[in-house]
Every structure is written in C-alpha cells, then in structure tokens.
Write a protein that holds these residues in place. Structure first.
Motif, PDB file in Angstrom:
ATOM      1  N   THR A   1      38.177  43.358  37.264  1.00  5.45           N
ATOM      2  CA  THR A   1      37.344  44.138  36.356  1.00  5.45           C
ATOM      3  C   THR A   1      38.250  45.042  35.531  1.00  5.45           C
ATOM      4  O   THR A   1      39.429  45.214  35.856  1.00  5.45           O
ATOM      5  CB  THR A   1      36.309  45.012  37.105  1.00  5.45           C
ATOM      6  OG1 THR A   1      36.963  46.116  37.702  1.00  5.45           O
ATOM      7  CG2 THR A   1      35.544  44.215  38.153  1.00  5.45           C
ATOM      8  N   SER A   2      37.688  45.629  34.498  1.00 11.82           N
ATOM      9  CA  SER A   2      38.473  46.535  33.663  1.00 11.82           C
ATOM     10  C   SER A   2      38.864  47.801  34.418  1.00 11.82           C
ATOM     11  O   SER A   2      39.782  48.503  34.023  1.00 11.82           O
ATOM     12  CB  SER A   2      37.690  46.895  32.396  1.00 11.82           C
ATOM     13  OG  SER A   2      36.451  47.466  32.743  1.00 11.82           O
ATOM     14  N   LYS A   3      38.188  48.074  35.538  1.00 13.38           N
ATOM     15  CA  LYS A   3      38.488  49.271  36.335  1.00 13.38           C
ATOM     16  C   LYS A   3      39.357  48.965  37.552  1.00 13.38           C
ATOM     17  O   LYS A   3      39.614  49.841  38.360  1.00 13.38           O
ATOM     18  CB  LYS A   3      37.188  49.939  36.777  1.00 13.38           C
ATOM     19  CG  LYS A   3      36.396  50.479  35.613  1.00 13.38           C
ATOM     20  CD  LYS A   3      35.180  51.208  36.076  1.00 13.38           C
ATOM     21  CE  LYS A   3      34.429  51.755  34.878  1.00 13.38           C
ATOM     22  NZ  LYS A   3      33.277  52.537  35.257  1.00 13.38           N
TER      23      LYS A   3
ATOM     24  N   ILE B   1      28.056  44.468  41.181  1.00 11.49           N
ATOM     25  CA  ILE B   1      28.935  44.542  40.013  1.00 11.49           C
ATOM     26  C   ILE B   1      28.233  43.849  38.849  1.00 11.49           C
ATOM     27  O   ILE B   1      27.835  42.683  38.963  1.00 11.49           O
ATOM     28  CB  ILE B   1      30.277  43.840  40.287  1.00 11.49           C
ATOM     29  CG1 ILE B   1      30.927  44.403  41.551  1.00 11.49           C
ATOM     30  CG2 ILE B   1      31.206  43.968  39.090  1.00 11.49           C
ATOM     31  CD1 ILE B   1      32.070  43.568  42.069  1.00 11.49           C
ATOM     32  N   ARG B   2      28.062  44.568  37.751  1.00 11.65           N
ATOM     33  CA  ARG B   2      27.414  43.985  36.582  1.00 11.65           C
ATOM     34  C   ARG B   2      28.283  42.843  36.050  1.00 11.65           C
ATOM     35  O   ARG B   2      29.485  43.011  35.877  1.00 11.65           O
ATOM     36  CB  ARG B   2      27.206  45.065  35.518  1.00 11.65           C
ATOM     37  CG  ARG B   2      26.098  44.721  34.546  1.00 11.65           C
ATOM     38  CD  ARG B   2      25.731  45.907  33.724  1.00 11.65           C
ATOM     39  NE  ARG B   2      26.317  45.784  32.399  1.00 11.65           N
ATOM     40  CZ  ARG B   2      25.921  46.466  31.340  1.00 11.65           C
ATOM     41  NH1 ARG B   2      24.964  47.361  31.464  1.00 11.65           N
ATOM     42  NH2 ARG B   2      26.489  46.289  30.181  1.00 11.65           N
TER      43      ARG B   2
ATOM     44  N   ILE C   1      32.823  42.003  34.695  1.00 13.02           N
ATOM     45  CA  ILE C   1      33.813  41.191  35.399  1.00 13.02           C
ATOM     46  C   ILE C   1      34.645  40.425  34.374  1.00 13.02           C
ATOM     47  O   ILE C   1      34.094  39.765  33.490  1.00 13.02           O
ATOM     48  CB  ILE C   1      33.133  40.210  36.377  1.00 13.02           C
ATOM     49  CG1 ILE C   1      32.331  40.974  37.428  1.00 13.02           C
ATOM     50  CG2 ILE C   1      34.176  39.314  37.043  1.00 13.02           C
ATOM     51  CD1 ILE C   1      31.486  40.079  38.329  1.00 13.02           C
ATOM     52  N   LEU C   2      35.965  40.525  34.504  1.00 16.34           N
ATOM     53  CA  LEU C   2      36.863  39.796  33.604  1.00 16.34           C
ATOM     54  C   LEU C   2      37.118  38.386  34.107  1.00 16.34           C
ATOM     55  O   LEU C   2      37.155  37.437  33.325  1.00 16.34           O
ATOM     56  CB  LEU C   2      38.188  40.546  33.455  1.00 16.34           C
ATOM     57  CG  LEU C   2      38.094  41.991  32.969  1.00 16.34           C
ATOM     58  CD1 LEU C   2      39.467  42.638  32.966  1.00 16.34           C
ATOM     59  CD2 LEU C   2      37.473  42.039  31.584  1.00 16.34           C
TER      60      LEU C   2
ATOM     61  N   ALA D   1      36.684  38.494  28.132  1.00 13.32           N
ATOM     62  CA  ALA D   1      37.977  38.986  27.689  1.00 13.32           C
ATOM     63  C   ALA D   1      38.025  40.495  27.868  1.00 13.32           C
ATOM     64  O   ALA D   1      37.007  41.174  27.757  1.00 13.32           O
ATOM     65  CB  ALA D   1      38.213  38.621  26.231  1.00 13.32           C
ATOM     66  N   ALA D   2      39.192  41.014  28.159  1.00 12.74           N
ATOM     67  CA  ALA D   2      39.354  42.459  28.311  1.00 12.74           C
ATOM     68  C   ALA D   2      39.009  43.139  26.990  1.00 12.74           C
ATOM     69  O   ALA D   2      39.346  42.646  25.911  1.00 12.74           O
ATOM     70  CB  ALA D   2      40.777  42.802  28.712  1.00 12.74           C
ATOM     71  N   GLU D   3      38.311  44.251  27.089  1.00  6.49           N
ATOM     72  CA  GLU D   3      37.935  45.011  25.901  1.00  6.49           C
ATOM     73  C   GLU D   3      39.168  45.641  25.280  1.00  6.49           C
ATOM     74  O   GLU D   3      39.992  46.225  25.981  1.00  6.49           O
ATOM     75  CB  GLU D   3      36.921  46.103  26.262  1.00  6.49           C
ATOM     76  CG  GLU D   3      35.599  45.570  26.738  1.00  6.49           C
ATOM     77  CD  GLU D   3      34.780  44.945  25.653  1.00  6.49           C
ATOM     78  OE1 GLU D   3      34.828  45.453  24.513  1.00  6.49           O
ATOM     79  OE2 GLU D   3      34.103  43.947  25.926  1.00  6.49           O
TER      80      GLU D   3
END
Length: 93
Positions: free
Chosen positions: A29-31, A62-63, A67-68, A86-88
C-alpha cells in the motif's frame, strides 16, 4: 477521503481466489507493506470495496483502491504478483 476508484475485474478475481484459498499475502500500500492472510471481500453501502485480512495484529479491512499490489506467499498459489493500482504521484505546486 477520496471517492472510491473501482478496480479491474481480473484483479478482483485474484483477490476472491486469495480469500477462498486463505492465501497469505504481501499487500503493498502507499502507507507500507502488510503481510496477512486474506479472509473476505466486502462491499459497503457507498459501493467501496474492502479486503479483510488477519495477521498477528488482528483483523483489518483495507480499501481495495488503496492497495498497490498483492503477492501470494502461500505454497501452491495460482498467481504471482498482481498490480492493482499505480502509486499516486505527489501533487506539484
């Protein structure tokens, strides 16, 4: 919170399979990354979808559009790493 972005159907199929077979997943995830066992997919009233997983920290939802990628860690898995989003990119001023 940003509006929910629907994920591709083929990705949804991989997530359903992971839940049915109880795969342990590496969830990017991005986090940060999470290692957990896939339990179920749920859709909430606002039509957002969540993957519920369980690990030593307990259960968490997890939404899906957060999820990446997912990578199954269980033996006998039927798919490899699946990129979901894709990563923001950071906003430029």
């Amino acid at each position: 919170m940003q509006p929910y972005r629907i994920i591709d159907c083929h990705v949804h199929d991989h997530l359903e399979l992971a839940c049915i077979r109880g795969y342990q997943l590496l969830i990017e995830t991005s986090k940060g990354d999470i290692t957990a066992t896939a339990i179920t997919l749920t859709t909430r009233a606002d039509k957002s979808e969540y993957l519920t997983v369980k690990n030593e920290a307990g259960e968490q939802a997890i939404r899906l559009d957060h999820i990446l990628a997912i990578t199954p860690l269980s033996q006998g898995e039927t798919f490899d790493r699946v990129v979901i989003a894709a990563a923001e990119k950071p906003q430029e001023d």
